[in-house]
Write an enzyme that holds these catalytic residues in place. Structure first.
Site, PDB file in Angstrom:
ATOM      1  N   SER A 172      36.800   6.156 -29.062  1.00 45.81           N
ATOM      2  CA  SER A 172      36.555   6.717 -27.732  1.00 45.81           C
ATOM      3  C   SER A 172      37.791   6.579 -26.856  1.00 45.81           C
ATOM      4  CB  SER A 172      35.384   5.998 -27.064  1.00 45.81           C
ATOM      5  OG  SER A 172      34.202   6.210 -27.786  1.00 45.81           O
ATOM      6  N   HIS A 227      33.726   4.599 -19.875  1.00 46.54           N
ATOM      7  CA  HIS A 227      32.902   3.550 -20.480  1.00 46.54           C
ATOM      8  C   HIS A 227      33.735   2.530 -21.250  1.00 46.54           C
ATOM      9  CE1 HIS A 227      33.101   6.295 -24.036  1.00 46.54           C
ATOM     10  NE2 HIS A 227      33.127   5.152 -24.680  1.00 46.54           N
ATOM     11  N   ASP A 241      32.920  10.400 -17.064  1.00 48.79           N
ATOM     12  CA  ASP A 241      33.307   9.468 -18.128  1.00 48.79           C
ATOM     13  C   ASP A 241      34.810   9.540 -18.420  1.00 48.79           C
ATOM     14  OD1 ASP A 241      32.955   7.453 -19.952  1.00 48.79           O
ATOM     15  OD2 ASP A 241      32.294   8.764 -21.575  1.00 48.79           O
TER      16      ASP A 241
END
Length: 476
Positions: free
Chosen positions: A324, A216, A246
């Protein structure tokens, strides 16, 4: 009984008298202390004042290098605070004077150099205090002891200190930080200028520049820029993306070998283990958070995710937006997960390293065989299945959490994506799409793959809102 008490009193009286005599062993002490008769402290006293041998009058203490000791008479010089009286007549310069009749010189108890607030290095703390006392007598500001060791130099660590023995988190960070990178994504605005639209983190897994991050983070396929810990920046190419897991693999072409991180075995993790998360939340590079493993590989069954590829490690280490893609490591500095999402304070998740290992192996096979994947549909949202247990916990942490116990809980909406354009917001709960009830995050993924347009009903607070989201096709 009275006879026994009388005998005891007769025995104790001489002992008490002896105690008084021992306390007043110095020749010349008055019977009673009258401080009004005490002489003034000389104005040139730089070693500070102490009580005299009679514990009565303040007197000027002997400074470093000055004589001390004597015959045991009132007025014999005594060393100031931080100093001790040492003799050198055949018994060693550091032997403390303990016998009457001995004379010596005052030496500082500490020989360690120190740094003062005036930016000057002093031989020891005693010299600093002497200079500070002189400054105050001249109506100048005092000099403060601010650092062990000379100014401009670090203090030599004591291997026996608690800080040295128990600073294992700092040791881990020092080991892994050079291999952690900051990632920025750019796109051109209406004036044809590039602007940063998103950021994240990643970590180097090969010396020639392969970097692992979250899908993402880079899935929008904007220009990707990677910044190393040294501050050097490179344009990156997207090598492989697995939206379902992901995980993404990107590559930079650096002229030198890069430091790398090795993967640990997430299957060997135990609840309660210390972990360290490092990344670039809010573009603040090399931000470190620590915590423990709350649960190992919390996934499909517990979170209601039917897709077994979405297993997570749950930790209370803080993972924020921008963090992230960074590594979650154990105390050996091995990557045991990718920092992925934060549900709320104290509940964060990471993709297990065993999943990363599988992705890298499959990516290698695809590239070796020259396989190319078909385009995938994407709306730019991270979500998880809302279960009754999770809903209960979220209600305890968020007073405005909607009264709903099933659906797809939106954790993050990525900027400049179809989800944001369609009006979806963080903490929304998707409860239906195109008239079909949504009970899990997998239901949303299925709708994205099969439908050209999504008419989504979301619960926001206590209100149901209808949104239209058009999925976008992206390269894998």
């Amino acid at each position: 009984m009275r006879l026994l008490i009388l005998c005891a009193s007769i025995i104790l009286v001489p002992l008490l008298c002896d105690a008084r005599i021992i306390k007043r062993y110095v020749i010349g002490c008055p019977e009673r202390c009258d401080k009004s008769l005490c002489p003034p402290i000389p104005p040139d006293c730089l070693a500070g004042d102490i009580l005299d041998q009679c514990d009565c009058c303040p007197v000027c203490a002997a400074g470093e290098g000055e004589s001390c000791g004597g015959t045991g008479k009132l007025g014999d010089p005594e060393c100031g605070e931080g100093l001790e009286c040492a003799v050198s007549d055949g018994v060693g310069a550091t032997t403390t004077v303990r016998r009457r009749g001995k004379t010596g010189v005052c030496v500082c108890k500490s020989s360690e150099p120190v740094c003062g607030s005036d930016g000057v290095s002093y031989r020891n703390i005693c010299e600093l205090k002497r200079v500070s006392n002189r400054a105050q007598k001249l109506q100048q500001p005092p000099i403060i002891f601010i650092q062990r060791g000379a100014c401009g130099k670090g203090h030599e660590e004591n291997p026996d200190s608690l800080r040295h023995r128990y600073n294992f988190i700092a040791d881990v960070v020092e080991k892994i930080a050079p291999a952690v990178v900051h990632i920025e994504l750019f796109r051109k605005n209406v004036f044809n200028r590039e602007v940063a639209v998103a950021s994240g983190s990643g970590f180097v897994v090969s010396e020639d520049g392969l970097i692992v991050t979250n899908a993402h983070v880079v899935a929008n396929k904007h220009r990707v820029k990677v910044e190393l810990k040294t501050g050097t920046t490179y344009d990156a190419k997207i090598k492989d993306v697995d939206e379902k897991a992901d995980i993404a693999l990107i590559k930079i072409d650096a002229p030198m070998k890069l430091p790398v991180l090795l993967l640990g075995r997430s299957a060997d993790l135990r609840p309660g283990e210390f972990v360290v998360a490092i990344g670039s939340p809010f573009s603040l590079q090399n931000t470190v958070t620590t915590g423990i493993v709350s649960t190992t590989q919390r996934g499909g069954k517990e979170l209601g995710l039917r897709n077994s590829d979405m297993d997570y490690i749950q930790t209370d280490a803080i993972i924020n937006y921008g963090n992230s893609g960074g590594p979650l490591v154990n105390l050996d500095g091995e990557v045991i997960g990718i920092n992925t999402l934060k549900v709320t304070a104290g509940i964060s998740f990471a993709i297990p390293s065993d999943k990363i290992r599988q992705f890298l192996a499959e990516s290698h096979d695809r590239q070796a065989k020259g396989k190319t994947a078909t385009k995938k549909k994407y709306i730019g949202v991270r979500m998880m299945t809302l279960t009754p247990t999770l809903a209960k916990e979220l209600k305890q942490r968020k007073n405005d959490f909607p009264d709903v116990t099933s659906g797809a809980y939106v954790i993050e909406v990525i900027p400049k994506t179809p989800a944001e354009v369609g009006g979806l917001k963080e903490s929304d709960v998707i409860i239906s799409i195109n008239g079909q009830r949504i009970t899990s995050a997998s239901d949303v993924s299925t709708a994205i793959k099969t439908d050209e347009s999504l008419r989504a009903v979301v619960r926001r607070g206590n209100e149901d809102i209808i949104l239209t989201i058009i999925p976008e096709e992206i390269d894998p």
